[in-house]
Scaffold this motif. Structure first.
Motif, mmCIF file in Angstrom:
data_model
loop_
_atom_site.group_PDB
_atom_site.id
_atom_site.type_symbol
_atom_site.label_atom_id
_atom_site.label_comp_id
_atom_site.label_asym_id
_atom_site.label_seq_id
_atom_site.Cartn_x
_atom_site.Cartn_y
_atom_site.Cartn_z
ATOM 1 N N GLY A 154 -48.193 66.680 125.120
ATOM 2 C CA GLY A 154 -49.641 66.530 125.066
ATOM 3 C C GLY A 154 -50.278 66.092 126.368
ATOM 4 N N ASP A 155 -49.489 65.541 127.289
ATOM 5 C CA ASP A 155 -50.035 65.120 128.580
ATOM 6 C C ASP A 155 -50.384 66.334 129.431
ATOM 7 O OD1 ASP A 155 -49.842 62.394 128.089
ATOM 8 O OD2 ASP A 155 -47.976 62.138 129.211
ATOM 9 N N PRO A 164 -45.571 70.693 126.183
ATOM 10 C CA PRO A 164 -45.518 71.068 124.771
ATOM 11 C C PRO A 164 -44.847 70.002 123.890
ATOM 12 C CG PRO A 164 -44.120 72.531 126.097
ATOM 13 C CD PRO A 164 -44.730 71.535 127.023
ATOM 14 N N GLU A 165 -45.058 70.133 122.599
ATOM 15 C CA GLU A 165 -44.472 69.233 121.593
ATOM 16 C C GLU A 165 -42.953 69.174 121.731
ATOM 17 O OE1 GLU A 165 -44.577 66.600 118.480
ATOM 18 O OE2 GLU A 165 -46.368 67.596 119.260
ATOM 19 N N ALA A 200 -36.653 66.682 124.254
ATOM 20 C CA ALA A 200 -36.509 65.268 123.901
ATOM 21 C C ALA A 200 -35.071 64.920 123.545
ATOM 22 C CB ALA A 200 -37.444 64.926 122.743
ATOM 23 N N GLY A 201 -34.353 65.826 122.877
ATOM 24 C CA GLY A 201 -32.985 65.572 122.470
ATOM 25 C C GLY A 201 -31.992 65.437 123.616
#
Length: 118
Positions: free
Chosen positions: A25-26, A72-73, A97-98
């Protein structure tokens, strides 16, 4: 600290250390060698002082002054401290993220920089 699994341009199965510059989101951009996150200047420093972000060869993301990037998410964007020689998100893109494995708390190399990391 993150694993490189599934990230093209990086040695698979390796562990890397970079700064997280933004999360999903940034909005990121680099202008006048400075990083802006959501239109606010984010001054990053290392032992040598302020980190200046310059255009690097093979850069595909944030390659031109003022280019805006939205993360992105489920992804992050990382930048290295040695911005002129860093194989970071500007070259290979987003970090899932993982892939993140932890936070660096202590530096042992080079010897003149031994100590806690903020």
């Amino acid at each position: 600290m993150f694993k490189s699994d599934g990230i093209q341009s990086l040695i698979q199965g390796a562990t890397y250390v970079s700064r997280i510059a933004g999360e999903h989101g940034d909005h990121l951009r680099i202008a006048e060698e400075k990083l802006y996150v959501n239109e606010k200047h984010l001054p990053l420093k290392n032992k040598s002082g302020d980190i200046r972000y310059v255009n690097i060869r093979d850069s595909r993301y944030l390659a031109s002054t003022g280019e805006m990037l939205t993360i992105p998410e489920g992804q992050y964007f990382v930048l290295g401290d040695n911005s002129t020689n860093s194989l970071d998100g500007r070259v290979w893109g987003f970090l899932p993220a993982g892939n993140i494995k932890g936070r660096i708390a202590f530096c042992y190399w080079p010897p003149q920089h031994v100590g806690s990391v903020r």
